[in-house]
Design a protein around this motif. Structure first.
Motif, PDB file in Angstrom:
ATOM      1  N   LEU A  16       0.829  -1.208   0.000  1.00 43.94           N
ATOM      2  CA  LEU A  16       0.000   0.000   0.000  1.00 43.94           C
ATOM      3  C   LEU A  16       0.864   1.258   0.000  1.00 43.94           C
ATOM      4  O   LEU A  16       0.601   2.213  -0.756  1.00 43.94           O
ATOM      5  CB  LEU A  16      -0.919  -0.030   1.229  1.00 43.94           C
ATOM      6  N   GLY A  17       1.911   1.273   0.819  1.00 43.63           N
ATOM      7  CA  GLY A  17       2.794   2.453   0.844  1.00 43.63           C
ATOM      8  C   GLY A  17       3.526   2.650  -0.473  1.00 43.63           C
ATOM      9  O   GLY A  17       3.664   3.798  -0.950  1.00 43.63           O
ATOM     10  N   THR A  18       3.969   1.526  -1.047  1.00 43.79           N
ATOM     11  CA  THR A  18       4.698   1.642  -2.318  1.00 43.79           C
ATOM     12  C   THR A  18       3.808   2.216  -3.410  1.00 43.79           C
ATOM     13  O   THR A  18       4.224   3.106  -4.176  1.00 43.79           O
ATOM     14  CB  THR A  18       5.209   0.254  -2.728  1.00 43.79           C
ATOM     15  N   TRP A  19       2.561   1.737  -3.530  1.00 43.53           N
ATOM     16  CA  TRP A  19       1.676   2.234  -4.565  1.00 43.53           C
ATOM     17  C   TRP A  19       1.226   3.675  -4.276  1.00 43.53           C
ATOM     18  O   TRP A  19       1.018   4.462  -5.206  1.00 43.53           O
ATOM     19  CB  TRP A  19       0.446   1.340  -4.698  1.00 43.53           C
ATOM     20  N   THR A  20       1.115   4.014  -3.013  1.00 47.34           N
ATOM     21  CA  THR A  20       0.780   5.412  -2.686  1.00 47.34           C
ATOM     22  C   THR A  20       1.892   6.345  -3.161  1.00 47.34           C
ATOM     23  O   THR A  20       1.638   7.398  -3.801  1.00 47.34           O
ATOM     24  CB  THR A  20       0.567   5.572  -1.180  1.00 47.34           C
ATOM     25  N   ILE A  21       3.145   5.962  -2.825  1.00 43.88           N
ATOM     26  CA  ILE A  21       4.285   6.784  -3.268  1.00 43.88           C
ATOM     27  C   ILE A  21       4.366   6.799  -4.787  1.00 43.88           C
ATOM     28  O   ILE A  21       4.644   7.840  -5.408  1.00 43.88           O
ATOM     29  CB  ILE A  21       5.583   6.232  -2.655  1.00 43.88           C
ATOM     30  N   THR A  22       4.104   5.652  -5.421  1.00 47.14           N
ATOM     31  CA  THR A  22       4.193   5.573  -6.878  1.00 47.14           C
ATOM     32  C   THR A  22       3.172   6.491  -7.546  1.00 47.14           C
ATOM     33  O   THR A  22       3.516   7.306  -8.447  1.00 47.14           O
ATOM     34  CB  THR A  22       3.962   4.134  -7.337  1.00 47.14           C
ATOM     35  N   PHE A  23       1.912   6.410  -7.101  1.00 48.95           N
ATOM     36  CA  PHE A  23       0.898   7.254  -7.730  1.00 48.95           C
ATOM     37  C   PHE A  23       1.136   8.731  -7.413  1.00 48.95           C
ATOM     38  O   PHE A  23       0.895   9.613  -8.261  1.00 48.95           O
ATOM     39  CB  PHE A  23      -0.504   6.825  -7.284  1.00 48.95           C
ATOM     40  N   GLY A  24       1.619   8.996  -6.214  1.00 41.50           N
ATOM     41  CA  GLY A  24       1.942  10.416  -5.901  1.00 41.50           C
ATOM     42  C   GLY A  24       3.067  10.931  -6.769  1.00 41.50           C
ATOM     43  O   GLY A  24       3.012  12.070  -7.284  1.00 41.50           O
ATOM     44  N   ALA A  25       4.096  10.088  -6.927  1.00 41.36           N
ATOM     45  CA  ALA A  25       5.232  10.522  -7.756  1.00 41.36           C
ATOM     46  C   ALA A  25       4.806  10.667  -9.210  1.00 41.36           C
ATOM     47  O   ALA A  25       5.260  11.593  -9.922  1.00 41.36           O
ATOM     48  CB  ALA A  25       6.357   9.497  -7.631  1.00 41.36           C
ATOM     49  N   ILE A  26       3.920   9.759  -9.699  1.00 41.92           N
ATOM     50  CA  ILE A  26       3.447   9.860 -11.080  1.00 41.92           C
ATOM     51  C   ILE A  26       2.654  11.155 -11.285  1.00 41.92           C
ATOM     52  O   ILE A  26       2.840  11.896 -12.282  1.00 41.92           O
ATOM     53  CB  ILE A  26       2.590   8.629 -11.428  1.00 41.92           C
ATOM     54  N   LEU A  27       1.760  11.450 -10.326  1.00 42.70           N
ATOM     55  CA  LEU A  27       0.960  12.679 -10.446  1.00 42.70           C
ATOM     56  C   LEU A  27       1.843  13.920 -10.414  1.00 42.70           C
ATOM     57  O   LEU A  27       1.691  14.852 -11.229  1.00 42.70           O
ATOM     58  CB  LEU A  27      -0.071  12.712  -9.305  1.00 42.70           C
ATOM     59  N   PHE A  28       2.793  13.902  -9.459  1.00 38.60           N
ATOM     60  CA  PHE A  28       3.716  15.037  -9.361  1.00 38.60           C
ATOM     61  C   PHE A  28       4.559  15.164 -10.623  1.00 38.60           C
ATOM     62  O   PHE A  28       4.823  16.278 -11.125  1.00 38.60           O
ATOM     63  CB  PHE A  28       4.610  14.867  -8.130  1.00 38.60           C
TER      64      PHE A  28
END
Length: 340
Positions: free
Chosen positions: A20-32
């Motif tokens: 869950l943390g990895t995908w949260t960081i991934t989607f945040g980084a993708i959006l950013f």
């Protein structure tokens, strides 16, 4: 200090938290990244094509998503895909960093460069760390699974050993019961055989006793019959002897009367004739006692008379013994061949 062992459920919960943390960081980084890279791409895109600016960060970030997803799957399976996944992972990471800091670097904004490096570097570090975490978790889960398998095998072996021991114990108890029943049955059979043998011996002894009693009774009856016959023979002999004695007496008396009658007749005749009376000649009334043989000579005479076929009266007159005694001796002579 010894750390308490985690259960597979706790480890799986930690793995879910990592995912869950990895995908949260991934989607945040993708959006950013999309928001940061799109203006840069729009400035270098020919006129009229500015709407395509978000495509490039989306493609790069999709490659990042693919790498993270497949790396987690391969790590979860405990495998190793080789060097190409690592090359793709670092290549997408460097591309993301370059695109995120490109606009600030062109402007010479070092603070902007540092700020825009945070998301892609964090994404790259998270991917590498997540991969290491997953591999460690997979190894640990495999160790736990092996330990559980080994524990289950040991428990199964112990259960089988206990079941085998219980079966062996039941088998021993069954054999002991069968042995006890067999010994009891054999003991009962021995007792029955001894009882039957004892009864057979008792019946045999009873038969022998009854047979002995019958023989004794038969012997007694035979002796009684023999004694009765002897008694009857003796009685008959006594009766014959008495009868012969009476006959002898009667004969002697008759002869005496006849002699006296003759003498009286002779005396009367002499008186009538005038002759003197003659002196009477004495005669023995019974010459049997004078002429009687001894017993041995009498037995010899009886045998000779029997062989010659003489009558009982003739033999009695010859021996001087009574007719009854001679008859008894003749009967004994006749019984001798039967006794032999």
């Amino acid at each position: 200090m010894k750390v308490a062992a985690m259960t597979p459920k706790q480890i799986q919960g930690a793995e879910r938290t990592l995912s869950l943390g990895t995908w949260t960081i991934t989607f945040g980084a993708i959006l950013f990244s999309v928001l940061t890279v799109t203006p840069l791409v729009q400035r270098v895109t020919p006129g009229g094509w500015g709407w395509t600016a978000p495509i490039l960060p989306l493609v790069v970030d999709s490659a990042v998503v693919i790498v993270i997803r497949l790396d987690s799957t391969v790590a979860r399976l405990g495998g190793d895909a080789g060097r190409w996944p690592a090359i793709l992972r670092w290549l997408t990471g460097l591309m993301t960093v370059a695109l995120n800091i490109g606009d600030s670097a062109l402007k010479g904004d070092l603070v902007g460069v540092g700020v825009h490096m945070v998301a892609p570097v964090l994404l790259i570090a998270t991917g590498e760390a997540g991969l290491a975490y997953r591999r460690a978790i997979t190894r640990r889960l495999d160790e736990i699974a092996r330990a559980q398998t080994e524990q289950a095998e040991r428990e199964r072996a112990e259960r089988k050993a206990r079941e085998q021991a219980a079966r062996d114990e039941r088998e021993r108890e069954r054999e002991a019961r069968e042995r006890a029943e067999r010994e009891k049955r054999e003991h009962a059979e021995r007792l029955e055989a001894q009882r039957a043998e004892r009864e057979a011996n008792e019946r045999r002894e009873q038969r022998e006793h009854e047979e002995r009693l019958r023989r004794e009774e038969a012997d007694r009856q035979e002796r009684a019959r023999h004694e009765q016959r002897q008694y009857e023979l003796q009685r008959e002999e006594r009766e014959r002897a008495d009868r012969e004695r009476r006959e002898q007496q009667e004969r002697a008396e008759r002869e005496q009367r006849e002699r006296q009658a003759r003498e009286r007749a002779e005396a009367a005749a002499r008186e009538r004739a005038g002759r003197p009376k003659p002196t009477p000649t004495p005669r023995a009334v019974n010459t049997t006692a004078v002429d009687k043989m001894n017993e041995a000579d009498a037995l010899t005479a009886v045998r000779e008379g029997h062989a010659a076929g003489d009558s009982v009266r003739t033999i009695a007159d010859r021996t001087g013994w009574s007719v009854g005694w001679v008859s008894a001796r003749l009967q004994d002579i006749r019984d001798e061949p039967l006794a032999a």
